[in-house]
Design an enzyme around this catalytic site. Sequence first.
Site, PDB file in Angstrom:
ATOM      1  N   LYS A   9      26.017  56.952  11.212  1.00  0.00           N
ATOM      2  CA  LYS A   9      27.370  57.441  11.442  1.00  0.00           C
ATOM      3  C   LYS A   9      28.098  57.497  10.109  1.00  0.00           C
ATOM      4  O   LYS A   9      27.959  56.597   9.281  1.00  0.00           O
ATOM      5  CB  LYS A   9      28.122  56.507  12.407  1.00  0.00           C
ATOM      6  CG  LYS A   9      29.564  56.914  12.644  1.00  0.00           C
ATOM      7  CD  LYS A   9      30.283  55.942  13.559  1.00  0.00           C
ATOM      8  CE  LYS A   9      31.738  56.328  13.737  1.00  0.00           C
ATOM      9  NZ  LYS A   9      32.475  55.382  14.612  1.00  0.00           N
ATOM     10  N   SER A 189      29.865  57.778   2.850  1.00  0.00           N
ATOM     11  CA  SER A 189      28.755  57.521   1.924  1.00  0.00           C
ATOM     12  C   SER A 189      28.433  56.038   1.793  1.00  0.00           C
ATOM     13  O   SER A 189      27.872  55.615   0.784  1.00  0.00           O
ATOM     14  CB  SER A 189      29.043  58.114   0.534  1.00  0.00           C
ATOM     15  OG  SER A 189      29.292  59.506   0.622  1.00  0.00           O
ATOM     16  N   ARG A 190      28.811  55.260   2.798  1.00  0.00           N
ATOM     17  CA  ARG A 190      28.561  53.814   2.800  1.00  0.00           C
ATOM     18  C   ARG A 190      29.298  53.075   1.680  1.00  0.00           C
ATOM     19  O   ARG A 190      28.980  51.936   1.347  1.00  0.00           O
ATOM     20  CB  ARG A 190      27.054  53.507   2.714  1.00  0.00           C
ATOM     21  CG  ARG A 190      26.263  53.972   3.945  1.00  0.00           C
ATOM     22  CD  ARG A 190      26.757  53.278   5.197  1.00  0.00           C
ATOM     23  NE  ARG A 190      25.963  53.586   6.386  1.00  0.00           N
ATOM     24  CZ  ARG A 190      26.254  54.529   7.266  1.00  0.00           C
ATOM     25  NH1 ARG A 190      27.320  55.300   7.070  1.00  0.00           N
ATOM     26  NH2 ARG A 190      25.497  54.721   8.324  1.00  0.00           N
ATOM     27  N   LEU A 191      30.299  53.709   1.085  1.00  0.00           N
ATOM     28  CA  LEU A 191      31.114  53.055   0.065  1.00  0.00           C
ATOM     29  C   LEU A 191      32.327  52.433   0.755  1.00  0.00           C
ATOM     30  O   LEU A 191      33.478  52.821   0.543  1.00  0.00           O
ATOM     31  CB  LEU A 191      31.527  54.058  -1.018  1.00  0.00           C
ATOM     32  CG  LEU A 191      30.362  54.713  -1.768  1.00  0.00           C
ATOM     33  CD1 LEU A 191      30.872  55.702  -2.798  1.00  0.00           C
ATOM     34  CD2 LEU A 191      29.497  53.636  -2.432  1.00  0.00           C
TER      35      LEU A 191
END
Length: 211
Positions: A9, A189-191
């Site tokens: 997600k 972006s998982r940041l």
Amino acid sequence: MSKISDLRKSYERAELDETASLGEPMGQFRLWFDEALAAQLPEPNAMTLATVGPGGRPSTRIVLIKGCDERGIVWYTNYESRKGRELAGNPYAALQFHWVELERVVRIEGRVEKVSEEESEAYFRSRPLDSRIGAWASPQSQVISSRAVLVANAAKYGAQFALNPPKPPHWGGYRLVPDRWEFWQGRKSRLHDRLCYRLQDGLWVRERLAP
């Protein structure tokens, strides 16, 4: 059926910045909790409670927050349950709220203490009658032969106490007194944004953690 490893997600709903967050964690928690309530999330008051038993073995379960103020986070339960026994042996725990729809997580760690008998009595009296009877009927975390045991116990205590069951001596509240909080906001972006508050010399230090 999709492979579990393929489930992904992208988190893009909001952000959490040091300049926009509050300087102390309880205020930040109340802000997020109020937003979870306003969003009409299913059971925004549900939180995971992690305790540690003998030999360092952890266990978790879902409990419901019943109060929060400058002293900490409160919930109520059976003191003779597994979590109660583990807290008696190791009075430290962790809590976690996961508000999926808002892409937010709050993690809280600290020492746990029992609330006063007066607080437990007041909350117990506010509960629905069937919940008060249930506190007597269930030998929480103990092995029972069947559901019939619970039904029979509920009938027994319902007949014994009628409309005014007293608070069981083995039932009451706990308060987690936080010394560490983390607020997690999902980002693209998982940041992800992670802000940690830790207690140092009586003051809250706020720091950003790498995701």
